[in-house]
Design a protein around this motif. Structure first.
Motif, PDB file in Angstrom:
ATOM      1  N   ARG A 115      24.475  -5.286  25.007  1.00 34.32           N
ATOM      2  CA  ARG A 115      22.988  -5.124  25.464  1.00 34.32           C
ATOM      3  C   ARG A 115      22.154  -4.730  24.394  1.00 34.32           C
ATOM      4  O   ARG A 115      22.563  -4.592  23.403  1.00 34.32           O
ATOM      5  CB  ARG A 115      22.160  -3.676  25.954  1.00 34.32           C
ATOM      6  N   LEU A 116      20.502  -4.845  24.842  1.00 30.82           N
ATOM      7  CA  LEU A 116      19.490  -4.575  23.568  1.00 30.82           C
ATOM      8  C   LEU A 116      18.623  -3.141  24.217  1.00 30.82           C
ATOM      9  O   LEU A 116      18.820  -2.942  25.694  1.00 30.82           O
ATOM     10  CB  LEU A 116      18.527  -5.532  23.443  1.00 30.82           C
ATOM     11  N   ASN A 117      18.743  -2.309  23.992  1.00 27.92           N
ATOM     12  CA  ASN A 117      17.747  -0.774  23.701  1.00 27.92           C
ATOM     13  C   ASN A 117      16.669  -1.246  23.885  1.00 27.92           C
ATOM     14  O   ASN A 117      16.187  -1.982  23.552  1.00 27.92           O
ATOM     15  CB  ASN A 117      18.288   0.008  22.893  1.00 27.92           C
ATOM     16  N   GLY A 118      16.217  -0.658  24.993  1.00 31.13           N
ATOM     17  CA  GLY A 118      14.605  -0.412  24.753  1.00 31.13           C
ATOM     18  C   GLY A 118      13.599   0.297  23.869  1.00 31.13           C
ATOM     19  O   GLY A 118      14.113   0.463  23.036  1.00 31.13           O
ATOM     20  N   TYR A 119      12.692  -0.459  24.048  1.00 36.65           N
ATOM     21  CA  TYR A 119      11.380  -0.085  22.993  1.00 36.65           C
ATOM     22  C   TYR A 119       9.991  -0.409  23.312  1.00 36.65           C
ATOM     23  O   TYR A 119       9.891  -0.864  24.322  1.00 36.65           O
ATOM     24  CB  TYR A 119      11.669  -0.726  22.021  1.00 36.65           C
ATOM     25  N   ASN A 120       8.860   0.250  22.083  1.00 40.08           N
ATOM     26  CA  ASN A 120       7.621   0.265  21.841  1.00 40.08           C
ATOM     27  C   ASN A 120       6.782  -0.783  21.404  1.00 40.08           C
ATOM     28  O   ASN A 120       7.787  -0.858  20.211  1.00 40.08           O
ATOM     29  CB  ASN A 120       7.164   1.661  22.219  1.00 40.08           C
ATOM     30  N   SER A 172      17.534 -10.383  30.820  1.00 40.23           N
ATOM     31  CA  SER A 172      16.170 -10.687  31.187  1.00 40.23           C
ATOM     32  C   SER A 172      15.721  -9.279  31.209  1.00 40.23           C
ATOM     33  O   SER A 172      16.857  -8.317  31.251  1.00 40.23           O
ATOM     34  CB  SER A 172      16.068 -10.113  32.562  1.00 40.23           C
ATOM     35  N   GLN A 173      14.624  -9.439  30.201  1.00 38.16           N
ATOM     36  CA  GLN A 173      13.655  -8.379  29.232  1.00 38.16           C
ATOM     37  C   GLN A 173      12.624  -7.868  30.565  1.00 38.16           C
ATOM     38  O   GLN A 173      11.603  -8.827  30.840  1.00 38.16           O
ATOM     39  CB  GLN A 173      13.162  -8.784  28.222  1.00 38.16           C
ATOM     40  N   THR A 204      29.482  -3.684  16.623  1.00 38.67           N
ATOM     41  CA  THR A 204      28.093  -2.874  17.067  1.00 38.67           C
ATOM     42  C   THR A 204      27.630  -3.827  15.238  1.00 38.67           C
ATOM     43  O   THR A 204      27.719  -3.221  14.842  1.00 38.67           O
ATOM     44  CB  THR A 204      27.660  -1.211  16.995  1.00 38.67           C
ATOM     45  N   GLY A 205      26.272  -3.912  16.395  1.00 37.60           N
ATOM     46  CA  GLY A 205      25.277  -4.169  15.265  1.00 37.60           C
ATOM     47  C   GLY A 205      25.362  -5.714  14.711  1.00 37.60           C
ATOM     48  O   GLY A 205      24.566  -6.253  13.144  1.00 37.60           O
ATOM     49  N   VAL A 206      26.120  -6.835  14.976  1.00 40.92           N
ATOM     50  CA  VAL A 206      26.176  -8.229  13.892  1.00 40.92           C
ATOM     51  C   VAL A 206      25.455  -8.848  13.841  1.00 40.92           C
ATOM     52  O   VAL A 206      24.683  -9.454  13.067  1.00 40.92           O
ATOM     53  CB  VAL A 206      27.515  -9.089  14.615  1.00 40.92           C
ATOM     54  N   ASN A 207      24.644  -8.856  15.151  1.00 34.90           N
ATOM     55  CA  ASN A 207      23.643  -9.464  15.010  1.00 34.90           C
ATOM     56  C   ASN A 207      22.088  -8.772  15.483  1.00 34.90           C
ATOM     57  O   ASN A 207      22.204  -7.728  16.219  1.00 34.90           O
ATOM     58  CB  ASN A 207      23.176 -10.568  16.474  1.00 34.90           C
ATOM     59  N   SER A 208      20.880  -9.480  15.638  1.00 38.64           N
ATOM     60  CA  SER A 208      19.813  -8.831  15.891  1.00 38.64           C
ATOM     61  C   SER A 208      18.754  -9.773  16.405  1.00 38.64           C
ATOM     62  O   SER A 208      18.990 -11.235  15.904  1.00 38.64           O
ATOM     63  CB  SER A 208      18.994  -8.388  14.573  1.00 38.64           C
ATOM     64  N   ASN A 214      20.392  -5.731  29.858  1.00 40.93           N
ATOM     65  CA  ASN A 214      21.870  -5.831  29.481  1.00 40.93           C
ATOM     66  C   ASN A 214      22.365  -7.460  29.113  1.00 40.93           C
ATOM     67  O   ASN A 214      21.419  -8.486  30.260  1.00 40.93           O
ATOM     68  CB  ASN A 214      22.520  -4.988  31.043  1.00 40.93           C
ATOM     69  N   PHE A 215      23.010  -8.076  29.047  1.00 36.65           N
ATOM     70  CA  PHE A 215      23.246  -9.382  28.195  1.00 36.65           C
ATOM     71  C   PHE A 215      24.382  -9.128  29.301  1.00 36.65           C
ATOM     72  O   PHE A 215      25.518  -9.203  29.589  1.00 36.65           O
ATOM     73  CB  PHE A 215      24.244  -9.869  27.076  1.00 36.65           C
ATOM     74  N   SER A 216      24.752 -10.874  29.852  1.00 44.79           N
ATOM     75  CA  SER A 216      25.633 -11.373  30.504  1.00 44.79           C
ATOM     76  C   SER A 216      25.480 -12.984  29.604  1.00 44.79           C
ATOM     77  O   SER A 216      25.830 -13.523  28.980  1.00 44.79           O
ATOM     78  CB  SER A 216      25.054 -12.057  31.808  1.00 44.79           C
ATOM     79  N   THR A 217      27.173 -13.768  30.120  1.00 42.11           N
ATOM     80  CA  THR A 217      27.423 -15.134  29.012  1.00 42.11           C
ATOM     81  C   THR A 217      26.786 -16.049  29.997  1.00 42.11           C
ATOM     82  O   THR A 217      26.123 -16.164  31.409  1.00 42.11           O
ATOM     83  CB  THR A 217      28.673 -15.247  29.720  1.00 42.11           C
ATOM     84  N   LEU A 218      26.491 -17.860  29.399  1.00 47.15           N
ATOM     85  CA  LEU A 218      26.090 -18.124  30.275  1.00 47.15           C
ATOM     86  C   LEU A 218      26.082 -19.003  31.714  1.00 47.15           C
ATOM     87  O   LEU A 218      25.542 -19.217  32.368  1.00 47.15           O
ATOM     88  CB  LEU A 218      25.503 -19.504  29.080  1.00 47.15           C
ATOM     89  N   ALA A 219      27.260 -18.643  30.827  1.00 49.20           N
ATOM     90  CA  ALA A 219      28.173 -18.849  32.860  1.00 49.20           C
ATOM     91  C   ALA A 219      28.419 -17.684  34.042  1.00 49.20           C
ATOM     92  O   ALA A 219      28.308 -18.369  34.738  1.00 49.20           O
ATOM     93  CB  ALA A 219      29.790 -19.216  32.396  1.00 49.20           C
TER      94      ALA A 219
END
Length: 261
Positions: free
Chosen positions: A173-178, A123-124, A229-233, A161-166
């Motif tokens: 996680r993704l860092n915050g941004y503007n 959730s962002q 770290t950094g496999v996907n974006s 902060n990510f969690s599994t679909l289950a």
């Protein structure tokens, strides 16, 4: 002869009395006064709150090459916010008002972020935003302004902060941004001098706003052993729609100005 003279004298006296009665002073009639005219020119401040919807077109891309790894999907969410701001209006004729303004919003409008390749979701949160723009209004009545507005906007999105679909925990996680973008909207502002209550200077406005923020690519950060770290974006834009109600105070407003006659 004397009788004739006396008769003529009596007739003349009666005629003079009637003429004097006809020349009596006419009753005073007050001249009509001009209708009250309200003046919208001046500074104002406002504060309020409302609710909003958030939509985002998202895709997963390779962090190293930027190549799309998934098709674009739309995710959404909702929430609430508070707002404060200030502005200046100029009434340039009897029916039109133009102005400039700036405001800030803060609250909790959330949208879903997903990576279907890793089967994770988060959730962002849109934590705060600001806007600076212009508005043009038409006076439906001397104390009621209908307007449209538009301008430039910026927003800060918090970390995800990510969690599994289950529902299981992860360290992804993704860092915050503007993000920056633009907005359009419109609303109605009216005086609170209603129902016999006197409240000079106090107004209420209800406004709809639609804000569009540029697409941005954010790297997924992870400490999981099998996910360097950094496999996907995640690449996503953002479209937020809000409806707010605010209490407005106009510093120059002392009530309608009545023209002299």
């Amino acid at each position: 002869m004397k009788k004739i003279a006396l008769a003529l004298t009596a007739v003349a006296a009666m005629t003079g009395s009637a003429s004097a009665a006809d020349l009596a002073a006419r009753p005073y009639v007050k001249a009509p006064m001009a209708a009250p005219v309200a003046n919208w020119t001046g500074f104002y401040v406002f504060g309020g709150g409302g609710g909003g919807l958030s939509n985002s077109d998202q895709s997963i891309v390779s962090t190293t090459t930027g190549t799309p790894l998934t098709i674009t999907q739309r995710q959404g969410g909702s929430g609430w916010f508070g707002t404060v701001g200030a502005g200046y209006d100029w009434q340039f004729n009897s029916t039109w008002v133009a102005g400039v303004f700036a405001d800030g919003q803060f609250g909790s409008i959330r949208a879903t972020v997903q990576d279907p390749l890793l089967q994770i979701t988060g959730s962002q949160k849109l934590e705060d935003s600001w806007a600076a723009g212009v508005r043009l209004g038409w006076l439906v009545a001397p104390n009621v302004l209908s307007y449209v507005n538009g301008g430039y906007s910026g927003a800060h999105f918090g970390s995800t902060n990510f969690s599994t679909l289950a529902g299981g925990a992860t360290t992804v996680r993704l860092n915050g941004y503007n993000r920056n973008g633009w907005f359009v909207g419109g609303g109605v502002e009216n005086s609170l001098n209603i129902f016999g209550i006197s409240s000079p200077g106090w107004f209420m406005k209800t406004e709809y706003r639609s804000a569009f923020y540029d697409a941005k690519t954010q790297d997924e950060i992870s400490t999981i052993t099998n996910l360097p770290t950094g496999v996907n974006s995640v690449r996503a834009n953002s479209w937020n729609q809000t409806i707010s109600t605010s209490l407005v105070y106009r510093f120059n407003w002392t009530g309608p100005v009545v023209a002299k006659y």
